[in-house]
Design a protein around this motif. Structure first.
Motif, PDB file in Angstrom:
ATOM      1  N   PHE A  34       6.370  -7.019 -13.639  1.00 52.64           N
ATOM      2  CA  PHE A  34       5.937  -6.012 -12.684  1.00 52.64           C
ATOM      3  C   PHE A  34       6.925  -5.934 -11.525  1.00 52.64           C
ATOM      4  O   PHE A  34       7.579  -6.919 -11.179  1.00 52.64           O
ATOM      5  CB  PHE A  34       4.556  -6.376 -12.112  1.00 52.64           C
ATOM      6  N   TYR A  36       6.750  -4.641  -7.423  1.00 55.63           N
ATOM      7  CA  TYR A  36       5.961  -4.189  -6.290  1.00 55.63           C
ATOM      8  C   TYR A  36       6.901  -3.942  -5.122  1.00 55.63           C
ATOM      9  O   TYR A  36       7.952  -4.577  -4.997  1.00 55.63           O
ATOM     10  CB  TYR A  36       4.927  -5.244  -5.882  1.00 55.63           C
ATOM     11  N   GLN A  38       6.925  -3.575  -0.741  1.00 56.76           N
ATOM     12  CA  GLN A  38       6.171  -3.830   0.487  1.00 56.76           C
ATOM     13  C   GLN A  38       6.889  -3.168   1.654  1.00 56.76           C
ATOM     14  O   GLN A  38       8.022  -3.526   1.983  1.00 56.76           O
ATOM     15  CB  GLN A  38       6.039  -5.329   0.742  1.00 56.76           C
ATOM     16  N   ARG A  42       2.510  -3.393   5.728  1.00 55.11           N
ATOM     17  CA  ARG A  42       1.663  -2.829   4.668  1.00 55.11           C
ATOM     18  C   ARG A  42       1.489  -3.854   3.560  1.00 55.11           C
ATOM     19  O   ARG A  42       2.237  -4.830   3.462  1.00 55.11           O
ATOM     20  CB  ARG A  42       2.328  -1.571   4.092  1.00 55.11           C
ATOM     21  N   GLY A  43       0.517  -3.606   2.728  1.00 47.29           N
ATOM     22  CA  GLY A  43       0.353  -4.448   1.542  1.00 47.29           C
ATOM     23  C   GLY A  43       1.358  -4.080   0.473  1.00 47.29           C
ATOM     24  O   GLY A  43       2.203  -3.210   0.657  1.00 47.29           O
ATOM     25  N   LEU A  44       1.254  -4.751  -0.638  1.00 46.51           N
ATOM     26  CA  LEU A  44       2.161  -4.487  -1.755  1.00 46.51           C
ATOM     27  C   LEU A  44       1.669  -3.280  -2.538  1.00 46.51           C
ATOM     28  O   LEU A  44       0.479  -3.134  -2.800  1.00 46.51           O
ATOM     29  CB  LEU A  44       2.232  -5.691  -2.685  1.00 46.51           C
ATOM     30  N   PHE A  46       2.168  -1.156  -6.126  1.00 48.38           N
ATOM     31  CA  PHE A  46       2.634  -1.245  -7.501  1.00 48.38           C
ATOM     32  C   PHE A  46       3.633  -0.132  -7.795  1.00 48.38           C
ATOM     33  O   PHE A  46       3.404   1.028  -7.453  1.00 48.38           O
ATOM     34  CB  PHE A  46       1.431  -1.132  -8.436  1.00 48.38           C
ATOM     35  N   LYS A  49       5.548  -1.456 -14.519  1.00 45.17           N
ATOM     36  CA  LYS A  49       5.339  -2.672 -15.284  1.00 45.17           C
ATOM     37  C   LYS A  49       5.936  -2.540 -16.674  1.00 45.17           C
ATOM     38  O   LYS A  49       6.051  -1.421 -17.203  1.00 45.17           O
ATOM     39  CB  LYS A  49       3.848  -3.006 -15.387  1.00 45.17           C
ATOM     40  N   LEU A  88      10.875  -4.083   1.181  1.00 43.14           N
ATOM     41  CA  LEU A  88      11.000  -5.376   0.507  1.00 43.14           C
ATOM     42  C   LEU A  88      10.451  -5.222  -0.907  1.00 43.14           C
ATOM     43  O   LEU A  88       9.328  -4.733  -1.092  1.00 43.14           O
ATOM     44  CB  LEU A  88      10.193  -6.419   1.291  1.00 43.14           C
ATOM     45  N   PHE A  90       9.513  -6.852  -4.685  1.00 37.85           N
ATOM     46  CA  PHE A  90       9.146  -8.082  -5.365  1.00 37.85           C
ATOM     47  C   PHE A  90       9.047  -7.843  -6.865  1.00 37.85           C
ATOM     48  O   PHE A  90       8.376  -6.905  -7.314  1.00 37.85           O
ATOM     49  CB  PHE A  90       7.789  -8.599  -4.876  1.00 37.85           C
ATOM     50  N   PHE A 102      -0.288 -13.430 -10.437  1.00 34.29           N
ATOM     51  CA  PHE A 102       1.142 -13.174 -10.446  1.00 34.29           C
ATOM     52  C   PHE A 102       1.901 -14.377  -9.905  1.00 34.29           C
ATOM     53  O   PHE A 102       1.448 -15.059  -8.998  1.00 34.29           O
ATOM     54  CB  PHE A 102       1.486 -11.978  -9.553  1.00 34.29           C
ATOM     55  N   PHE A 104       5.384 -14.428  -8.036  1.00 32.08           N
ATOM     56  CA  PHE A 104       6.318 -13.481  -7.437  1.00 32.08           C
ATOM     57  C   PHE A 104       7.680 -14.117  -7.215  1.00 32.08           C
ATOM     58  O   PHE A 104       7.790 -15.309  -6.935  1.00 32.08           O
ATOM     59  CB  PHE A 104       5.794 -13.009  -6.077  1.00 32.08           C
TER      60      PHE A 104
END
Lengths: 114, 114
Positions: A34, A36, A38, A42-44, A46, A49, A88, A90, A102, A104
């Motif tokens: 996967f 992701y 960021q 903020r959150g991650l 998607f 995948k 960023l 991941f 996960f 990471f």
């Protein structure tokens, strides 16, 4: 145990140029990979995948990733970078007895310069 | 917006104290995952709940605990806080916890321990 490496802490590209963010993995069994992103405070989110099938996976915001089993890599790519892609990134692999979580990578900071 | 909510956004507390972080998963998601993001450890999986029951544990300290309630929201309890517990704590959710499925992350709670 599964693991993920992102060999570059930072990637700088000019706006409009293609970008690549590298990821290599180590897994036992089939890889479930996967990406992701960021953004600050903020959150991650998607992006895409790879589970099985085509080695080129297309995702959100024009991103795609190429799965290479022989090189155990899953590099993230985009043909033409935007300043708004600066964030960023991941890479992650599923882990656990039934892939419940996960693992990471350390993350790669992408800066797209105008 | 992923549909996962977390409260509070920010939390500042002192060493030795106890705090509770709250997470509401996306509507219909039965699985909740907690992750910790810190500068030195990166993103690490802490614990997973599925429909009220603990399913998997990662690198969660004994001072930390979590639970998932009948309405599926989850709380992460951190006690005897230390300076090193300062981090971003993310909650994520998914429908079934299978390897194929992406997780949707909340915006995180930033914990600062002084």
């Amino acid at each position: 145990a599964q693991s993920v490496a992102q060999p570059e802490d930072q990637v700088n590209v000019a706006e409009g140029n293609p970008l690549t963010v590298k990821c290599t993995y180590s897994v036992s069994g089939n890889p479930y990979l996967f990406w992701y992103v960021q953004y600050p405070n903020r959150g991650l989110q998607f992006l895409l995948k790879y589970i099985t099938g085509d080695n080129l996976v297309k995702g959100s915001y024009g991103f795609e990733a190429e799965f290479n089993k022989s090189q155990t890599s899953f590099h993230l790519k985009k043909p033409s970078a935007l300043v708004s892609d600066s964030a960023l990134y991941f890479c992650a692999v599923r882990d656990g007895d039934y892939g419940q979580n996960f693992v990471f990578g350390p993350g790669t900071r992408l800066s797209v310069l105008p | 917006d992923s549909g996962v909510t977390q409260t509070p956004k920010h939390l500042i507390t002192a060493t030795g104290q106890r705090v509770t972080l709250r997470c509401s998963p996306r509507s219909g998601d039965l699985s909740v995952y907690w992750y910790q993001q810190s500068l030195d450890q990166g993103l690490q999986f802490l614990i997973q709940y599925y429909n009220g029951e603990e399913r998997a544990k990662g690198n969660i300290l004994e001072r930390f605990s979590a639970q998932q309630f009948p309405d599926l929201h989850s709380e992460l309890n951190l006690s005897s806080l230390e300076l090193g517990d300062s981090a971003l704590y993310f909650c994520a959710s998914s429908v079934p916890p299978g390897r194929n499925n992406e997780q949707f992350f909340g915006p995180g709670t930033r914990l600062t321990v002084l």
